[in-house]
Design a protein around this motif. Sequence first.
Motif, PDB file in Angstrom:
ATOM      1  N   VAL A   1       9.760  22.906 -33.150  1.00  0.00           N
ATOM      2  CA  VAL A   1      10.166  22.220 -34.374  1.00  0.00           C
ATOM      3  C   VAL A   1      11.222  21.175 -34.032  1.00  0.00           C
ATOM      4  N   LEU A   2      10.971  19.945 -34.456  1.00  0.00           N
ATOM      5  CA  LEU A   2      11.895  18.838 -34.225  1.00  0.00           C
ATOM      6  C   LEU A   2      12.635  18.490 -35.512  1.00  0.00           C
ATOM      7  N   PHE A   3      13.961  18.427 -35.432  1.00  0.00           N
ATOM      8  CA  PHE A   3      14.782  17.896 -36.521  1.00  0.00           C
ATOM      9  C   PHE A   3      15.187  16.462 -36.168  1.00  0.00           C
ATOM     10  N   VAL A   4      15.082  15.566 -37.139  1.00  0.00           N
ATOM     11  CA  VAL A   4      15.533  14.187 -36.954  1.00  0.00           C
ATOM     12  C   VAL A   4      16.523  13.867 -38.063  1.00  0.00           C
ATOM     13  N   ILE A   5      17.642  13.253 -37.687  1.00  0.00           N
ATOM     14  CA  ILE A   5      18.674  12.892 -38.653  1.00  0.00           C
ATOM     15  C   ILE A   5      19.221  11.522 -38.286  1.00  0.00           C
ATOM     16  N   ASN A   6      19.860  10.852 -39.226  1.00  0.00           N
ATOM     17  CA  ASN A   6      20.317   9.478 -38.987  1.00  0.00           C
ATOM     18  C   ASN A   6      21.517   9.430 -38.047  1.00  0.00           C
ATOM     19  N   THR A   7      22.558  10.171 -38.369  1.00  0.00           N
ATOM     20  CA  THR A   7      23.729  10.303 -37.507  1.00  0.00           C
ATOM     21  C   THR A   7      24.171  11.762 -37.567  1.00  0.00           C
ATOM     22  N   MET A   8      25.160  12.111 -36.743  1.00  0.00           N
ATOM     23  CA  MET A   8      25.703  13.463 -36.785  1.00  0.00           C
ATOM     24  C   MET A   8      27.134  13.453 -37.324  1.00  0.00           C
TER      25      MET A   8
ATOM     26  N   SER B   1      19.161  12.596 -33.074  1.00  0.00           N
ATOM     27  CA  SER B   1      19.935  11.778 -34.004  1.00  0.00           C
ATOM     28  C   SER B   1      19.659  10.311 -33.678  1.00  0.00           C
ATOM     29  N   LEU B   2      19.197   9.538 -34.659  1.00  0.00           N
ATOM     30  CA  LEU B   2      18.833   8.144 -34.395  1.00  0.00           C
ATOM     31  C   LEU B   2      20.021   7.334 -33.898  1.00  0.00           C
ATOM     32  N   ILE B   3      21.191   7.618 -34.444  1.00  0.00           N
ATOM     33  CA  ILE B   3      22.434   7.044 -33.922  1.00  0.00           C
ATOM     34  C   ILE B   3      23.144   8.159 -33.156  1.00  0.00           C
ATOM     35  N   ASN B   4      23.383   7.932 -31.889  1.00  0.00           N
ATOM     36  CA  ASN B   4      23.858   8.992 -30.993  1.00  0.00           C
ATOM     37  C   ASN B   4      25.374   9.180 -31.117  1.00  0.00           C
ATOM     38  N   ARG B   5      25.801   9.615 -32.311  1.00  0.00           N
ATOM     39  CA  ARG B   5      27.242   9.778 -32.507  1.00  0.00           C
ATOM     40  C   ARG B   5      27.499  10.661 -33.717  1.00  0.00           C
ATOM     41  N   GLY B   6      28.583  11.417 -33.675  1.00  0.00           N
ATOM     42  CA  GLY B   6      29.004  12.205 -34.824  1.00  0.00           C
ATOM     43  C   GLY B   6      29.628  13.528 -34.438  1.00  0.00           C
TER      44      GLY B   6
ATOM     45  N   ARG C   1      15.070   0.973 -41.252  1.00  0.00           N
ATOM     46  CA  ARG C   1      13.709   0.763 -40.737  1.00  0.00           C
ATOM     47  C   ARG C   1      13.747   0.177 -39.327  1.00  0.00           C
ATOM     48  N   ILE C   2      14.656  -0.760 -39.090  1.00  0.00           N
ATOM     49  CA  ILE C   2      14.805  -1.363 -37.758  1.00  0.00           C
ATOM     50  C   ILE C   2      15.292  -0.326 -36.763  1.00  0.00           C
ATOM     51  N   VAL C   3      16.250   0.507 -37.170  1.00  0.00           N
ATOM     52  CA  VAL C   3      16.763   1.563 -36.284  1.00  0.00           C
ATOM     53  C   VAL C   3      15.655   2.538 -35.918  1.00  0.00           C
ATOM     54  N   SER C   4      14.852   2.918 -36.905  1.00  0.00           N
ATOM     55  CA  SER C   4      13.747   3.841 -36.642  1.00  0.00           C
ATOM     56  C   SER C   4      12.740   3.244 -35.659  1.00  0.00           C
ATOM     57  N   ASP C   5      12.292   2.029 -35.941  1.00  0.00           N
ATOM     58  CA  ASP C   5      11.297   1.395 -35.066  1.00  0.00           C
ATOM     59  C   ASP C   5      11.873   1.056 -33.701  1.00  0.00           C
ATOM     60  N   GLY C   6      13.199   0.921 -33.619  1.00  0.00           N
ATOM     61  CA  GLY C   6      13.834   0.587 -32.349  1.00  0.00           C
ATOM     62  C   GLY C   6      14.265   1.789 -31.537  1.00  0.00           C
ATOM     63  N   THR C   7      13.888   2.994 -31.980  1.00  0.00           N
ATOM     64  CA  THR C   7      14.212   4.219 -31.250  1.00  0.00           C
ATOM     65  C   THR C   7      12.995   4.668 -30.457  1.00  0.00           C
ATOM     66  N   VAL C   8      13.205   5.008 -29.192  1.00  0.00           N
ATOM     67  CA  VAL C   8      12.112   5.405 -28.302  1.00  0.00           C
ATOM     68  C   VAL C   8      11.359   6.601 -28.869  1.00  0.00           C
ATOM     69  N   ARG C   9      10.039   6.555 -28.792  1.00  0.00           N
ATOM     70  CA  ARG C   9       9.228   7.696 -29.209  1.00  0.00           C
ATOM     71  C   ARG C   9       9.464   8.870 -28.263  1.00  0.00           C
ATOM     72  N   ILE C  10       9.361  10.074 -28.788  1.00  0.00           N
ATOM     73  CA  ILE C  10       9.422  11.282 -27.962  1.00  0.00           C
ATOM     74  C   ILE C  10       7.993  11.609 -27.548  1.00  0.00           C
ATOM     75  N   ASP C  11       7.752  11.624 -26.265  1.00  0.00           N
ATOM     76  CA  ASP C  11       6.382  11.815 -25.771  1.00  0.00           C
ATOM     77  C   ASP C  11       6.052  13.306 -25.686  1.00  0.00           C
ATOM     78  N   GLN C  12       6.077  13.953 -26.841  1.00  0.00           N
ATOM     79  CA  GLN C  12       5.748  15.367 -26.929  1.00  0.00           C
ATOM     80  C   GLN C  12       5.041  15.626 -28.248  1.00  0.00           C
ATOM     81  N   ASP C  13       4.316  16.731 -28.316  1.00  0.00           N
ATOM     82  CA  ASP C  13       3.702  17.188 -29.557  1.00  0.00           C
ATOM     83  C   ASP C  13       4.520  18.349 -30.114  1.00  0.00           C
ATOM     84  N   PHE C  14       4.702  18.345 -31.431  1.00  0.00           N
ATOM     85  CA  PHE C  14       5.471  19.395 -32.089  1.00  0.00           C
ATOM     86  C   PHE C  14       4.608  20.093 -33.134  1.00  0.00           C
TER      87      PHE C  14
END
Length: 466
Positions: free
Chosen positions: A56-63, A90-95, A168-181
Amino acid sequence: MGKNLSILFPAGNDRFLRRRRIHLFSFGTGALLFEQLDDRCAVKNRKNQEDGMKKVLFVINTMGRAGAEKSMIELMKSFDTKRFELYLLSLINRGEMFEYVPKHVQILNAKPDSNTVLSLRARLKIGKEILKKCFYQGSLFKNIGGLKDNWTFQRKSGRVQMDKLLWRIVSDGTVRIDQDFDGAIAYLEGGAAYYVADRVRAKTKMAYVHIDYKRAGYSPAMDKHCYEKMDQIFLVSEEARKSFLEIYPALEEKTKLFYNIIDAQEIKRLAQEKEGFTDSHDGIRLLTVGRLHYQKAYDIAIVVLSELLKRGYPVKWYVLGDGSIRKELEKQIEDYGVKEDFILLGAVSNPYPYIKECDIYVQISRYEGKSIAIEEAQVLGKAIVASNCTGNREQITNGVNGTLVELTVKNVVKGIEEVIDNPELRRKYEKANQQIDFESRKNMDLLYDLLEGSHERHTNRHSGLQ
């Protein structure tokens, strides 16, 4: 010339994942990322499948230290670690909340930065990170039309919110995770929802909505139909659900309530851990916990305090939190002559001693989904005055466990005065809040059913049965 960066991917049983090298080649205003996954990922994935573990993958904007992030941590703690393996991006690697991620959760960010997201230095660093994302795979150029439309939409609504323009730009500019969940959970609106919808491979996709979606300034044009791609959408209150369905009426069957999970015993323990207020004030202490943001209506709170002082009440109003409008608030505090009485304490790691020691907890937000801060004040048995807005109305029954007020200076002053002047009413509210049952982990069965039925749902989706 290439520049070496490190990123983390799953490897072995490590909490923080084994590093591989990524080469970032800059070409003028663009950037290309070439990622190299460790072969051990595939080995681990096969082992998980053999053990019957669900990923299970959790995705959040910042921490950052905020209600949704705290709620997500409690949700992660509630998972059965014998059945589920959890990951976090976390899309923004901080928090600051990176420090509180449970040890059984594998963090996919490289070198998680647990510093605040609210300082000037943080904003500069985050700005630099967003700038890089703008040029990854042409993220900015792909979204330039939508950016213009969203800017126009927000201008017409009367308030431009840069974060909603950029997610939307942050999402599209974040590297995909090459895994299946087996499951992917977008735990916040905006970037996290966009990323899970468009850039994650998962059998079941879920999104959490924590706010009054309509009043928060989102729109279908901004979302680009991301919620249609979700199998389940969880709302934290009935009013938040109604607000969401005003924008997305066709998605009603996908929506369910999922209340915030809070650890009442831990809150009570932390409230005893240390002293809160350190000044010598012996009058009435009002307290609000929340980021410094337009949503929280501090501009009204400052005027309310000024009026209470004019009426002779020995009161100080304290705020725990930080944010982008701090300078504006400091100027308003100075203009109203309440510098010694309206006190911005900043963000603290443990707000509970302050909540325990305050006389009245005040939450006069313009809108909420469901306020975790109110729930925490209720756990600690505080009298509460809150604005009559989405979310708050489901947490406070006016005259029973708190006072609800319309969001005007006159009405907020009247509501606070009533509680100050009537000690019996205050004790009534305190007793009522102490009796609330905050057991919300029954929602976990709903989540488990979704995740453990993910294979059948995934098969049906791709065979045209759904």
